[in-house]
Scaffold this motif. Structure first.
Motif, PDB file in Angstrom:
ATOM      1  N   TYR A   1      -7.035   7.817  11.582  1.00 57.65           N
ATOM      2  CA  TYR A   1      -7.247   9.261  11.631  1.00 57.65           C
ATOM      3  C   TYR A   1      -7.857   9.758  10.315  1.00 57.65           C
ATOM      4  CZ  TYR A   1      -6.157  14.238  11.615  1.00 57.65           C
ATOM      5  OH  TYR A   1      -6.242  15.613  11.515  1.00 57.65           O
ATOM      6  N   ALA A   2      -7.306   9.301   9.195  1.00 59.54           N
ATOM      7  CA  ALA A   2      -7.800   9.740   7.882  1.00 59.54           C
ATOM      8  C   ALA A   2      -9.239   9.307   7.661  1.00 59.54           C
ATOM      9  CB  ALA A   2      -6.904   9.190   6.772  1.00 59.54           C
ATOM     10  N   GLN A   3      -9.565   8.046   8.013  1.00 62.90           N
ATOM     11  CA  GLN A   3     -10.938   7.599   7.790  1.00 62.90           C
ATOM     12  C   GLN A   3     -11.909   8.344   8.701  1.00 62.90           C
ATOM     13  OE1 GLN A   3     -13.304   5.751   9.646  1.00 62.90           O
ATOM     14  NE2 GLN A   3     -12.018   5.446  11.444  1.00 62.90           N
TER      15      GLN A   3
ATOM     16  N   ASP B   1     -18.042   8.545   6.534  1.00 61.91           N
ATOM     17  CA  ASP B   1     -18.483   7.300   5.892  1.00 61.91           C
ATOM     18  C   ASP B   1     -18.013   7.213   4.441  1.00 61.91           C
ATOM     19  OD1 ASP B   1     -19.777   6.584   8.218  1.00 61.91           O
ATOM     20  OD2 ASP B   1     -21.732   7.331   7.558  1.00 61.91           O
ATOM     21  N   VAL B   2     -17.225   6.182   4.154  1.00 66.61           N
ATOM     22  CA  VAL B   2     -16.697   5.976   2.799  1.00 66.61           C
ATOM     23  C   VAL B   2     -17.801   5.400   1.916  1.00 66.61           C
ATOM     24  CG1 VAL B   2     -15.010   4.686   1.427  1.00 66.61           C
ATOM     25  CG2 VAL B   2     -14.328   5.684   3.623  1.00 66.61           C
ATOM     26  N   VAL B   3     -17.961   5.985   0.720  1.00 66.84           N
ATOM     27  CA  VAL B   3     -19.016   5.548  -0.201  1.00 66.84           C
ATOM     28  C   VAL B   3     -18.467   5.003  -1.521  1.00 66.84           C
ATOM     29  CG1 VAL B   3     -20.766   7.091   0.778  1.00 66.84           C
ATOM     30  CG2 VAL B   3     -19.329   7.905  -1.103  1.00 66.84           C
TER      31      VAL B   3
ATOM     32  N   ALA C   1      -8.157   6.373  -4.896  1.00 63.24           N
ATOM     33  CA  ALA C   1      -8.994   7.460  -4.387  1.00 63.24           C
ATOM     34  C   ALA C   1     -10.045   6.882  -3.446  1.00 63.24           C
ATOM     35  CB  ALA C   1      -9.660   8.201  -5.535  1.00 63.24           C
ATOM     36  N   VAL C   2     -10.382   7.687  -2.454  1.00 57.97           N
ATOM     37  CA  VAL C   2     -11.423   7.318  -1.494  1.00 57.97           C
ATOM     38  C   VAL C   2     -12.418   8.467  -1.453  1.00 57.97           C
ATOM     39  CG1 VAL C   2     -11.924   6.771   0.915  1.00 57.97           C
ATOM     40  CG2 VAL C   2      -9.810   5.939  -0.122  1.00 57.97           C
ATOM     41  N   GLU C   3     -13.690   8.151  -1.668  1.00 58.11           N
ATOM     42  CA  GLU C   3     -14.736   9.171  -1.589  1.00 58.11           C
ATOM     43  C   GLU C   3     -15.620   8.871  -0.400  1.00 58.11           C
ATOM     44  OE1 GLU C   3     -16.873   9.688  -5.261  1.00 58.11           O
ATOM     45  OE2 GLU C   3     -15.025   9.617  -6.436  1.00 58.11           O
ATOM     46  N   SER C   4     -16.002   9.945   0.286  1.00 60.65           N
ATOM     47  CA  SER C   4     -16.873   9.801   1.451  1.00 60.65           C
ATOM     48  C   SER C   4     -18.040  10.762   1.324  1.00 60.65           C
ATOM     49  CB  SER C   4     -16.087  10.108   2.728  1.00 60.65           C
ATOM     50  OG  SER C   4     -15.842  11.503   2.822  1.00 60.65           O
TER      51      SER C   4
ATOM     52  N   LYS D   1     -18.326  13.286   3.019  1.00 56.32           N
ATOM     53  CA  LYS D   1     -17.788  14.630   3.232  1.00 56.32           C
ATOM     54  C   LYS D   1     -16.887  15.125   2.107  1.00 56.32           C
ATOM     55  CE  LYS D   1     -17.390  14.276   8.276  1.00 56.32           C
ATOM     56  NZ  LYS D   1     -16.415  14.332   9.377  1.00 56.32           N
ATOM     57  N   ALA D   2     -16.077  14.220   1.525  1.00 56.54           N
ATOM     58  CA  ALA D   2     -15.048  14.672   0.583  1.00 56.54           C
ATOM     59  C   ALA D   2     -14.511  13.507  -0.238  1.00 56.54           C
ATOM     60  CB  ALA D   2     -13.892  15.303   1.359  1.00 56.54           C
TER      61      ALA D   2
END
Length: 177
Positions: A72-74, A79-81, A100-103, A105-106
């Protein structure tokens, strides 16, 4: 269960069935089409727990767990960058910001759903960020932790409770629109 819905012809359905053991398929036939609802699951022999912040814990042994973000979170992130991994041997506390995960979108902090010591990080994420999108529960894990307090698992949700939590969250979003 985090599900995706796909409409396929009967010819395409057989190709979907070869996706693998980590996919659960449910089929509904409608005329010449088959509607397949499928969801990614961890190995059936493993216990999966979820936090309200959408991190998961998969127990690999009695005291060793794999941690990552839920399907759900992904999906919400897109798209994770980039992924910032914690340091191995770092002692972490429950709900501590550890990665931390950056995509596209956010950016999102990853909070540890358990306390313990980081024993390993997923080095594959340093070069293939998309593993979080492709396989969040299996290949897209972020770190492993040796639990210092196994009772903290009681604070987390099992799959059924998490599914209900997601449904309630979606209902609340619908009410606000």
């Amino acid at each position: 269960m985090n599900s995706l819905l796909s409409i396929v012809t009967r010819g395409q359905a057989s190709r979907l069935l070869s996706v693998g053991k980590s996919i659960k398929l449910s089929n509904i036939y409608h005329g010449n089409f088959r509607v397949c609802s499928f969801s990614q699951q961890a190995n059936k022999n493993q216990d999966v727990y979820y936090s309200k912040k959408h991190e998961y814990v998969i127990m690999e042994s009695d005291s060793l767990a794999r941690v990552g973000i839920s399907n759900y979170a992904q999906e919400k992130l897109g798209d994770v960058v980039y992924v910032q991994l914690p340091e191995v041997d770092r002692i972490i506390e429950l709900n501590e910001d550890v990665a931390a995960v950056e995509s596209v979108k956010a950016a999102s902090e990853v909070y540890s759903p358990v306390s313990g010591t980081v024993t390993d990080v997923n080095k594959s994420l340093e070069t293939d960020f998309a593993l979080i999108n492709k396989s969040p529960l299996e290949k897209g894990w972020i770190f492993k932790v040796s639990l210092s307090d196994k009772d903290e698992l009681k604070l987390l949700m099992d799959q059924a409770a998490y599914d209900k939590y997601l449904k309630n969250e979606a209902d609340e979003e619908d009410d606000h629109h």
